[in-house]
Design a protein around this motif. Structure first.
Motif, mmCIF file in Angstrom:
data_model
loop_
_atom_site.group_PDB
_atom_site.id
_atom_site.type_symbol
_atom_site.label_atom_id
_atom_site.label_comp_id
_atom_site.label_asym_id
_atom_site.label_seq_id
_atom_site.Cartn_x
_atom_site.Cartn_y
_atom_site.Cartn_z
ATOM 1 N N LEU A 94 -137.532 38.916 -32.760
ATOM 2 C CA LEU A 94 -137.451 39.693 -31.523
ATOM 3 C C LEU A 94 -137.553 38.694 -30.368
ATOM 4 O O LEU A 94 -138.658 38.283 -29.986
ATOM 5 C CB LEU A 94 -138.578 40.727 -31.450
ATOM 6 N N ARG A 95 -136.418 38.284 -29.836
ATOM 7 C CA ARG A 95 -136.378 37.180 -28.879
ATOM 8 C C ARG A 95 -136.338 37.667 -27.432
ATOM 9 O O ARG A 95 -135.462 38.431 -27.038
ATOM 10 C CB ARG A 95 -135.171 36.275 -29.136
ATOM 11 N N MET A 96 -137.309 37.187 -26.636
ATOM 12 C CA MET A 96 -137.216 37.350 -25.194
ATOM 13 C C MET A 96 -136.356 36.204 -24.661
ATOM 14 O O MET A 96 -136.242 35.150 -25.302
ATOM 15 C CB MET A 96 -138.604 37.361 -24.544
ATOM 16 N N GLY A 143 -141.342 41.869 -20.898
ATOM 17 C CA GLY A 143 -142.175 43.016 -21.235
ATOM 18 C C GLY A 143 -141.716 43.821 -22.439
ATOM 19 O O GLY A 143 -142.500 44.117 -23.341
ATOM 20 N N GLN A 144 -140.445 44.200 -22.448
ATOM 21 C CA GLN A 144 -139.938 45.019 -23.559
ATOM 22 C C GLN A 144 -140.097 44.313 -24.898
ATOM 23 O O GLN A 144 -140.571 44.915 -25.871
ATOM 24 C CB GLN A 144 -138.459 45.371 -23.355
ATOM 25 N N MET A 145 -139.724 43.036 -24.956
ATOM 26 C CA MET A 145 -139.746 42.329 -26.235
ATOM 27 C C MET A 145 -141.171 42.015 -26.694
ATOM 28 O O MET A 145 -141.444 41.976 -27.896
ATOM 29 C CB MET A 145 -138.915 41.054 -26.142
ATOM 30 N N LEU A 146 -142.083 41.816 -25.757
ATOM 31 C CA LEU A 146 -143.491 41.639 -26.128
ATOM 32 C C LEU A 146 -144.041 42.936 -26.738
ATOM 33 O O LEU A 146 -144.741 42.908 -27.758
ATOM 34 C CB LEU A 146 -144.313 41.234 -24.913
ATOM 35 N N ALA A 147 -143.722 44.067 -26.111
ATOM 36 C CA ALA A 147 -144.205 45.350 -26.628
ATOM 37 C C ALA A 147 -143.656 45.612 -28.034
ATOM 38 O O ALA A 147 -144.389 46.042 -28.940
ATOM 39 C CB ALA A 147 -143.806 46.476 -25.679
ATOM 40 N N LEU A 148 -142.373 45.329 -28.240
ATOM 41 C CA LEU A 148 -141.790 45.522 -29.569
ATOM 42 C C LEU A 148 -142.422 44.581 -30.592
ATOM 43 O O LEU A 148 -142.642 44.962 -31.747
ATOM 44 C CB LEU A 148 -140.278 45.287 -29.512
ATOM 45 N N THR A 173 -140.894 36.637 -30.131
ATOM 46 C CA THR A 173 -142.236 37.176 -29.927
ATOM 47 C C THR A 173 -142.967 37.421 -31.243
ATOM 48 O O THR A 173 -144.181 37.649 -31.245
ATOM 49 C CB THR A 173 -142.198 38.482 -29.098
ATOM 50 N N LEU A 174 -142.244 37.386 -32.356
ATOM 51 C CA LEU A 174 -142.882 37.518 -33.667
ATOM 52 C C LEU A 174 -143.309 36.164 -34.227
ATOM 53 O O LEU A 174 -143.994 36.105 -35.257
ATOM 54 C CB LEU A 174 -141.921 38.183 -34.664
ATOM 55 N N GLY A 175 -142.893 35.095 -33.563
ATOM 56 C CA GLY A 175 -143.156 33.754 -34.087
ATOM 57 C C GLY A 175 -143.943 32.900 -33.122
ATOM 58 O O GLY A 175 -144.899 33.364 -32.491
ATOM 59 N N SER A 176 -143.515 31.638 -33.006
ATOM 60 C CA SER A 176 -144.229 30.668 -32.177
ATOM 61 C C SER A 176 -143.338 30.145 -31.064
ATOM 62 O O SER A 176 -142.107 30.170 -31.167
ATOM 63 C CB SER A 176 -144.717 29.484 -33.018
ATOM 64 N N GLN A 194 -143.409 26.601 -28.584
ATOM 65 C CA GLN A 194 -144.069 25.310 -28.354
ATOM 66 C C GLN A 194 -145.257 25.131 -29.318
ATOM 67 O O GLN A 194 -146.348 24.716 -28.924
ATOM 68 C CB GLN A 194 -144.517 25.183 -26.894
ATOM 69 N N ASP A 195 -145.009 25.482 -30.578
ATOM 70 C CA ASP A 195 -145.961 25.290 -31.672
ATOM 71 C C ASP A 195 -147.219 26.148 -31.562
ATOM 72 O O ASP A 195 -148.224 25.866 -32.221
ATOM 73 C CB ASP A 195 -146.365 23.811 -31.788
ATOM 74 N N ARG A 196 -147.168 27.196 -30.762
ATOM 75 C CA ARG A 196 -148.307 28.118 -30.682
ATOM 76 C C ARG A 196 -147.805 29.540 -30.878
ATOM 77 O O ARG A 196 -146.729 29.892 -30.377
ATOM 78 C CB ARG A 196 -149.019 27.994 -29.325
ATOM 79 N N PRO A 197 -148.559 30.375 -31.617
ATOM 80 C CA PRO A 197 -148.109 31.756 -31.823
ATOM 81 C C PRO A 197 -147.982 32.495 -30.493
ATOM 82 O O PRO A 197 -148.866 32.391 -29.634
ATOM 83 C CB PRO A 197 -149.194 32.366 -32.711
ATOM 84 N N VAL A 198 -146.887 33.233 -30.334
ATOM 85 C CA VAL A 198 -146.695 33.987 -29.096
ATOM 86 C C VAL A 198 -147.703 35.125 -29.010
ATOM 87 O O VAL A 198 -148.304 35.371 -27.962
ATOM 88 C CB VAL A 198 -145.251 34.532 -29.022
ATOM 89 N N LEU A 199 -147.921 35.832 -30.116
ATOM 90 C CA LEU A 199 -148.842 36.960 -30.138
ATOM 91 C C LEU A 199 -149.989 36.687 -31.104
ATOM 92 O O LEU A 199 -149.769 36.358 -32.270
ATOM 93 C CB LEU A 199 -148.121 38.236 -30.583
ATOM 94 N N THR A 200 -151.200 36.805 -30.612
ATOM 95 C CA THR A 200 -152.397 36.738 -31.454
ATOM 96 C C THR A 200 -153.129 38.062 -31.299
ATOM 97 O O THR A 200 -153.571 38.407 -30.196
ATOM 98 C CB THR A 200 -153.305 35.570 -31.044
ATOM 99 N N ILE A 201 -153.233 38.815 -32.400
ATOM 100 C CA ILE A 201 -153.796 40.162 -32.343
ATOM 101 C C ILE A 201 -155.059 40.215 -33.190
ATOM 102 O O ILE A 201 -155.074 39.762 -34.335
ATOM 103 C CB ILE A 201 -152.777 41.200 -32.864
#
Length: 268
Positions: A74-76, A164-169, A50-53, A55-62
């Protein structure tokens, strides 16, 4: 030429009846081996940092707040399943029963109404709800305004509520880290599972024994999981994977601090 007669015990009506029953039982087992059963095989699935990408797209864009560069992962984790049209016989099911990398589940619990399209629709909606709850929980934990800080999650076609947990972290780590300039992970590869609500409460998800296999396969040394699933997680736990049970987002953050600093860490 010898004239050997079979023993009377072998030609008695009782012996012939037993022999016939044996043939019928063997025939029934032979048929059962090829009759499809209402079960689906499940396996360790993909994991995503969740801190990275993914399929070549960032998991989180803030947007709306400064975002940190992070170390560690932090892997889901996910579970894969055979296609609902794939037939699972008795012998194949028995093989999966004794294989740590496989599990057998009733098909209707994997594919509602036996319809993969319906299953995808349900899991896609669950993912949307999970993303919203994870964002709300993370921002509340950091005392940030959801009106200002926006989070976009992209996990491709991965569905379900268990990230959910790993996305929040991941959101907490990208925005604040450990609060002292460091990372939540301390550079470790941490995996985990668990639903989360907007209050930060972490709930059970199922399939944990397969998820721990996926986590260890992809390099994790720590696995965060809902407290209620410790017993399941201890089934075939991969060597070198530390199980850490938590009940809230605050407890997850605290457990990661303990891992970084050598402090108290809950265990299954």
């Amino acid at each position: 030429m010898s004239d050997t007669k079979p023993s009377p015990a072998l030609t008695s009506p009782r012996a012939r009846a037993l022999a016939l029953c044996g043939v019928l039982v063997a025939a029934l087992f032979g048929v059962a081996a090829f009759v499809p059963l209402p079960y689906t095989l499940t396996f360790p699935g993909v994991t995503a940092d969740t801190l990275g990408s993914y399929q070549d797209r960032p998991v989180l864009t803030i947007t709306g707040a400064p975002v940190r560069s992070t170390q560690g992962q932090l892997r889901m984790v996910t579970i894969s399943a055979t296609n609902p049209g794939e037939k699972t016989g008795l012998w194949r099911s028995l093989q999966a029963w004794f294989d740590a990398d496989e599990a057998v589940r009733p098909t209707d619990t994997v594919y509602p109404q036996g319809d993969p399209a319906k299953a995808e629709e349900v899991t896609a909606q669950q993912m949307v709800e999970s993303q919203d709850a994870a964002t709300a929980a993370a921002l509340a934990h950091l005392q940030l305004s959801p009106a200002q800080v926006k989070v976009k999650v992209d996990l491709g076609d991965i569905g379900g509520p268990s990230a959910g947990q790993m996305l929040a972290l991941g959101i907490v780590d990208k925005l604040a880290g450990d609060g002292k300039g460091g990372d939540l992970t301390g550079g470790m590869t941490v995996a985990g599972t668990g639903t989360i609500d907007d209050q930060g409460v972490i709930g059970p998800v199922g399939g944990v024994p397969l998820k721990t296999q996926a986590a260890a396969r992809d390099g994790a040394t720590v696995f965060l999981l809902p407290k209620d699933e410790c017993a399941d997680a201890k089934v075939n736990t991969p060597a070198g994977l530390r199980l850490v049970p938590v009940g809230t987002l605050a407890e997850s953050v605290s457990a990661l601090e303990g891992l970084r600093t050598g402090g108290a860490v809950p265990a299954c």
